[in-house]
Structures are given as structure tokens and as C-alpha cells.
Design an enzyme around this catalytic site. Structure first.
Site, PDB file in Angstrom:
ATOM      1  N   CYS A 129       0.835  -1.192   0.000  1.00 56.13           N
ATOM      2  CA  CYS A 129       0.000   0.000   0.000  1.00 56.13           C
ATOM      3  C   CYS A 129       0.874   1.249   0.000  1.00 56.13           C
ATOM      4  O   CYS A 129       2.086   1.172   0.153  1.00 56.13           O
ATOM      5  CB  CYS A 129      -0.905   0.038   1.243  1.00 56.13           C
ATOM      6  SG  CYS A 129      -1.966  -1.410   1.429  1.00 56.13           S
ATOM      7  N   GLY A 168      -0.588   0.365  -5.127  1.00 57.72           N
ATOM      8  CA  GLY A 168      -1.890  -0.254  -4.903  1.00 57.72           C
ATOM      9  C   GLY A 168      -2.924   0.297  -5.845  1.00 57.72           C
ATOM     10  O   GLY A 168      -3.036   1.519  -5.998  1.00 57.72           O
ATOM     11  N   ASN A 174       0.391   1.141   5.970  1.00 62.29           N
ATOM     12  CA  ASN A 174       1.133   0.336   4.992  1.00 62.29           C
ATOM     13  C   ASN A 174       1.901  -0.722   5.769  1.00 62.29           C
ATOM     14  O   ASN A 174       2.736  -0.383   6.608  1.00 62.29           O
ATOM     15  CB  ASN A 174       2.092   1.216   4.194  1.00 62.29           C
ATOM     16  CG  ASN A 174       2.976   0.413   3.245  1.00 62.29           C
ATOM     17  OD1 ASN A 174       2.644  -0.693   2.859  1.00 62.29           O
ATOM     18  ND2 ASN A 174       4.110   0.981   2.869  1.00 62.29           N
ATOM     19  N   TYR A 212      11.942  -3.945  -6.720  1.00 60.99           N
ATOM     20  CA  TYR A 212      10.725  -3.940  -7.537  1.00 60.99           C
ATOM     21  C   TYR A 212       9.700  -2.870  -7.169  1.00 60.99           C
ATOM     22  O   TYR A 212       9.177  -2.191  -8.024  1.00 60.99           O
ATOM     23  CB  TYR A 212      10.066  -5.323  -7.463  1.00 60.99           C
ATOM     24  CG  TYR A 212       8.736  -5.423  -8.174  1.00 60.99           C
ATOM     25  CD1 TYR A 212       8.648  -5.243  -9.553  1.00 60.99           C
ATOM     26  CD2 TYR A 212       7.568  -5.687  -7.475  1.00 60.99           C
ATOM     27  CE1 TYR A 212       7.419  -5.333 -10.211  1.00 60.99           C
ATOM     28  CE2 TYR A 212       6.341  -5.786  -8.119  1.00 60.99           C
ATOM     29  CZ  TYR A 212       6.271  -5.605  -9.492  1.00 60.99           C
ATOM     30  OH  TYR A 212       5.078  -5.685 -10.131  1.00 60.99           O
TER      31      TYR A 212
END
Length: 594
Positions: A100, A126, A200, A342
Site C-alpha cells: 500500500c 496499490g 502500509n 521492484y
């Protein structure tokens, strides 16, 4: 679809005033509580607010033989993702999910609109839902909805969110299904006022905490672990409010970077290990901004100042400006290495390091340690591009755009009755025959999770005429599921947990395959290496999982509105049972039969 939410009251009963026990049932490694103190300090940045702070932080091979030690405790339940519909959550999107993103803004008359823009910058973290809570005249007003930021908000919705303080959230569900009521920020009223929270991360002791609270009479409206935090705040007897947050966080285990909004305060907090990122910046008018990544600061013209330190609570209000206090200091942070591999955007600075520079070096290391004769270097867009540039530069071979990604693929597509092989991948990636035909091609990707997408990409490139296809992966093999806010498949679904590198090469059909060596990754990080979490590569978890379950990619393909809460249990795989947590550490876990 968006909804405007009114305040919902947390349940209360006579038993709720009893604080949750601070015994070892809530902590595998009970931290030392730091004394709270505040003192004045001048920041180097000009500001409309004075600053108070406590300085408490600590500065922060190509074959695999080891397997995840907890893999035997997971089950696999796969289904064909290509029956009728191709979903964005299918095998064709074989990546860990980006948890998130959170934003908090204090002291700007257009706080909600700036929050909206910042959420745009964090959209990659997200795409299932988005929400903003704004504070105006001591009233918290919320707008949340399922979908992208641009789908949830419009001019009229933002007009409903006046005020100089706002928090925002974009979500991909790591705990809780994709229903509208699980979209954050959450807002609740309790006996001393109202509070909103955006989170998060992922709490590894969520179910034990929820069972305790429900036994004491709490009523939960969502299946999200974040709601537990609101209940813990409500039952705390600490004063003032930010000490309620401290009191609540002392009972949490796992990963959390959170922003809270009350009638007059903005609060940011990060867990003692610092698993998930959270940064602080300022706009030219002195407004304070918190965000998951610096790219959000850049878009709204806020200057990056620093990270929120692991174990730190920052409180912002008009009277005292920015105050900092120590939550639970930890001698060694464990920041998520996948942020650099990533999750984060290349233009972000995460954990004090440039994401772009990290990925470029990953590619250089691959070119040095796994060279191969080739004619062209291409990337799997978008996350493999920077590593591919690094590989090409080091190898002295031209980088070209051999795969074109479509950025307009929706959540689902109806497949024609005449099946098209690799339909989902072909929707998203198109090979450039002029770049690939007759060439020896190096393909750089950021990771391999289940291997399903990689095999289809290799086939796509060979069908476009490539003579050879050599895969280079800019991360070590992933052998363990994540419990700290990243949605990974169960360990049995992770191909590197089941196969050797040579077996994976045969499975995906490439001519050679090499991963970023784990030792080289740690060497590249230098003195900061001990400050990162490598659990997905090593199976060694900084905070041991207990009742946590790991979500299978492909679950919860509802419309985001109608799924029942009970469906969450059908979409999870049981967590590990080899830590003797139930009988030795957490009797609540047994009592609640979680």
C-alpha cells in the site's frame, strides 16, 4: 465507485477500559521501552513550525540448494486463471504485490487536493482502492472508493474535503479482502474524539489481538488488520493522544508505517524494524508532508527532509510544530530489500538510497558475474528497465526496447471462445520483431516468483524470431513468503523453493538463466547490508510469523463491493506451525482457535 463516510463509533463496554496485557503473549522479543522526553531542536530547513525532537535512532551464487524451512507447512491450491476471463491478478501478472501507499499533509489550505496528487504518484503501490480523510473545523470527513485514484476522486468529491490537514491511502490488500469497507483510511469515533488512520504493512499478531479485543466486547466492521489499531487506541488509558498511539503500537508485531489524523494533529509512526518506508518533507509554505516514497513529495513540490526513523513517532500540530519521540528503538533495522528491487519507483529515494542507482548496479553485477555472448539487451518493462540498462552498459551491448508494454490493460478482459495461447501476457507485452529476429537476446527482469509469466515471455520472444534467449534476474531466488505487507504466493508456489536454477531454466525454456547472487547483493549494500530484511531469499524472519496466513495470488476476484467477510478465510493458506508459538508464547492463539 466512491463513498462518503460518516464517523462510526468503536464499540465500548465496561471491560474495554482494561488495558491489554503487556506480557510476552504479544511479543516474541519484547522490546525495551524507551523513556519519553521532548526537547527543542532547530532544523536546517526553514519552516512555519517550530520543531521538537529526541534523537534516538541508530544509523541505520547462481545455484540454490537451500529451501524455505517453513515450506512444508503450506498447501497449494491452484486454479486455471485463463478460463473465460483473464484477470490482472492471474498467472500473467506473476509479481509480488506492492502492499500500500500512505500520505499525510498538515498546514496547507489545499491539503486534500495535494493528497490526491500524492496518491497519484503512489498509484503503483496499490490499485484496488483509494481514500482521503480531511479535517475541517475539527470534523473528519472521508471519501473512499474501489478503483484507481482517478476513478475514485473528481472535482465534486474533493470539494467535500476542505481543510488544512489530510491523510490518504492507496491499497492492494495484504490482509482483508477487497471489499469497499476495507478501503482506507479508516475513521472512527471514540470517547475523546475522532481518529483516522492509513496503514502500509502487515501485523503478524493481528488475529491474536483481534481475538482478545472481541473477547472483551469489541465489534469489528472490516476484515483488515488496521482496524485493530483503532480499537487499541480507543481502550488505551494513556494521555495525551499520541501516547495512546504509542501504547497501541507497543502491542503490535510486524510491519507498519502509519499516518493518523485527529481533530488537530497529524501523527506518523514507523515500526521499530522499519520494514516499510515512510519519509517526511516540507512545502515552501511550511506544510509538513509524510509519504511512502519521495516521488510523492516531488509531484507536490515538497522538499525531502528525512525518513521517519524506525521506532519513531512524529506528531504535528499548530501549537508545537513537529515533535519526535521514541516508540521502541531497535538496534538493527530490517528494511524491505524488495523496495529497491521492484516496488518503489526508480525516481524515489528509499531508505536513504536512490532506487535507480541500486537497480542499475544490480544489472552491472549480473553482467559481471553472469556474462553471455549476446547481440542485444532488452528488459521486461517496466520494473526490469533500469537493471537492463546497467547490464547493457557493463556488457558493452546495445540496450533496445524489445518488449512494448500496454499501459491500458484493465482489470479483466473477455477472451474469445477460440483460445489464444498466452493471451494475458500478449495483452500486456508485445515483442518488437525488428529488434529480436535472428538475435541472441539477454532479457533482464526484476524477479521470478512462480515462473509462469517468465515461461510465456520466453516463448513470446522466441516466436518473434530470437535465436537465443538468456534470462538475467536482478534479484536472488525467492524461496520464502513475506509476512510484512507484501502479498506473495505460498512457499510451495514459489518456483525457486521447489526447483534448482537449472530446473527453472528448463521450465521457462530459456537458453541460460542467472539470478543476482545473494552474497553480491549484500556486498553491494556495504555497511547498510545488516539493515535490510532478506527473509524472502533466506527464509530467516526478523519477526517470526505466528497465526499469519499468506494470500494466494489470484484470490478475491470479487468486484470489491460484495464479498462476505467469511470469504477471507477461504483465500488464505495456513501459516507455519513449527515455531511452537501456540503453546509456548501465545495461549490466546489456542484459546481463540485461530
Amino acid at each position: 465507485m466512491a463513498s462518503t463516510a460518516k464517523l462510526s463509533s468503536l464499540s465500548s463496554s465496561s471491560t474495554l477500559s482494561k488495558p491489554i496485557s503487556k506480557n510476552s503473549s504479544f511479543s516474541l522479543n519484547p522490546p525495551q521501552k524507551a523513556p519519553f522526553s521532548l526537547f527543542q531542536e532547530t532544523l536546517p530547513k526553514p519552516s512555519a513550525f517550530p520543531h521538537k525532537t529526541v534523537l534516538h535512532t541508530q544509523k541505520p551464487q547462481f545455484s540454490i540448494s537451500s529451501k524455505n524451512p517453513i515450506s512444508d507447512f503450506f498447501s497449494t491450491n491452484k486454479s486455471d486463471p485463463e478460463d473465460g476471463f483473464v484477470s490482472s491478478f492471474s498467472d500473467d501478472d506473476d509479481k509480488p504485490r506492492e502492499e500500500c501507499g500512505v500520505v499525510g499533509i498538515f498546514g496547507d489550505p489545499e491539503a486534500s487536493r495535494l493528497c490526491y496528487l500524492a496518491l497519484h504518484a503512489l498509484q503503483h503501490r496499490g490499485q484496488e482502492g483509494a481514500g482521503i480523510v480531511a479535517v475541517n473545523n475539527n470534523v473528519l470527513q472521508s471519501v473512499t472508493g474501489v478503483g484507481l485514484v482517478s476513478e475514485v476522486f473528481n472535482e465534486s468529491k474533493l470539494d467535500q474535503l476542505p481543510g488544512e490537514m489530510a491523510i490518504g491511502h492507496v491499497r492492494y490488500s495484504t490482509a482483508g479482502s477487497s471489499m469497499l469497507k476495507n478501503v482506507q483510511p479508516f475513521v472512527a469515533g471514540y470517547r475523546f474524539g475522532s481518529v483516522g488512520v492509513a496503514h502500509n504493512g502487515n501485523l503478524v499478531n493481528y488475529r491474536a489481538l483481534r481475538a482478545m479485543l472481541e473477547d472483551n466486547g469489541s465489534i469489528f466492521n472490516t476484515s483488515s488488520d488496521t482496524e485493530v489499531v483503532l480499537h487499541l487506541i480507543a481502550i488505551s488509558k494513556a494521555r495525551p493522544f499520541f501516547l495512546r498511539i504509542v501504547d497501541a503500537c507497543e502491542k503490535l508485531e510486524g510491519a507498519y508505517s502509519m499516518v493518523f489524523a485527529t481533530e488537530d494533529k497529524l501523527v506518523a509512526v514507523r515500526d521499530p524494524y522499519g520494514f516499510r518506508p515512510l519519509v517526511m518533507g516540507r512545502r515552501s509554505n511550511g506544510a509538513v508532508v509524510f509519504a511512502s516514497e519521495t516521488c510523492a513529495l516531488d509531484l507536490i513540490e515538497a522538499t525531502y527532509e528525512r525518513e521517519v526513523y524506525p521506532g519513531e513517532v512524529l506528531v504535528v500540530d499548530k501549537k508545537d510544530g513537529v515533535q519526535s519521540l521514541c516508540l521502541m528503538p531497535h538496534p538493527e533495522p530490517k528494511q524491505c530489500i524488495f523496495e529497491h528491487i521492484y516496488f518503489a519507483l526508480p525516481n524515489s529515494v528509499v531508505f536513504g538510497k536512490s532506487v535507480y542507482e541500486s537497480r542499475h548496479i544490480f544489472g552491472e553485477i549480473l553482467a559481471t558475474e553472469a556474462p553471455v555472448d549476446c547481440d542485444v539487451v532488452i528488459a521486461v518493462p517496466d520494473s526490469g528497465v533500469v537493471a537492463a540498462l546497467g547490464y547493457a552498459a557493463k556488457a558493452g551491448v546495445a540496450f533496445q526496447q524489445g518488449l512494448i508494454r500496454s499501459h491500458y490493460v484493465g482489470r479483466t478482459f473477455i477472451e474469445p471462445s477460440q483460445k489464444i495461447r498466452d493471451f494475458g501476457v500478449k495483452l500486456k507485452l508485445s515483442p518488437v520483431r525488428g529488434v529480436l529476429e535472428g538475435k541472441r537476446v539477454v532479457v533482464v527482469d526484476d524477479s521470478i516468483v512462480r515462473g509462469t509469466t517468465s515461461s510465456k515471455i520466453v516463448r513470446l520472444i522466441k516466436e518473434a524470431g530470437a535465436k537465443e534467449v538468456h534470462m538475467r534476474i536482478a534479484s536472488p531466488p525467492i524461496i520464502g513468503s513475506c509476512y510484512y505487507g507484501v502479498d506473495t504466493p505460498s512457499s510451495e508456489e514459489l518456483i525457486s523453493n521447489r526447483m534448482s536454477v537449472e530446473e527453472i531454466r528448463e521450465f521457462i525454456g530459456c537458453d541460460s538463466l542467472a539470478f543476482l547472487p545473494f552474497d553480491s547483493l549484500k556486498k553491494m549494500l556495504g555497511n547498510d547490508s545488516p539493515n535490510f530484511c532478506y527473509a524472502c531469499f533466506s527464509g530467516k524472519y526478523p519477526v517470526m510469523p505466528r497465526e499469519v496466513k499468506v494470500k494466494r495470488v489470484g484470490d478475491f476476484l470479487d468486484d470489491g463491493l460484495n464479498g462476505p467477510i467469511d470469504s477471507i478465510d477461504g483465500g488464505w493458506v495456513k501459516g507455519p506451525r513449527n515455531f511452537n508459538i501456540e503453546k509456548e508464547i501465545d495461549p490466546l492463539y489456542q484459546q481463540s482457535k485461530i
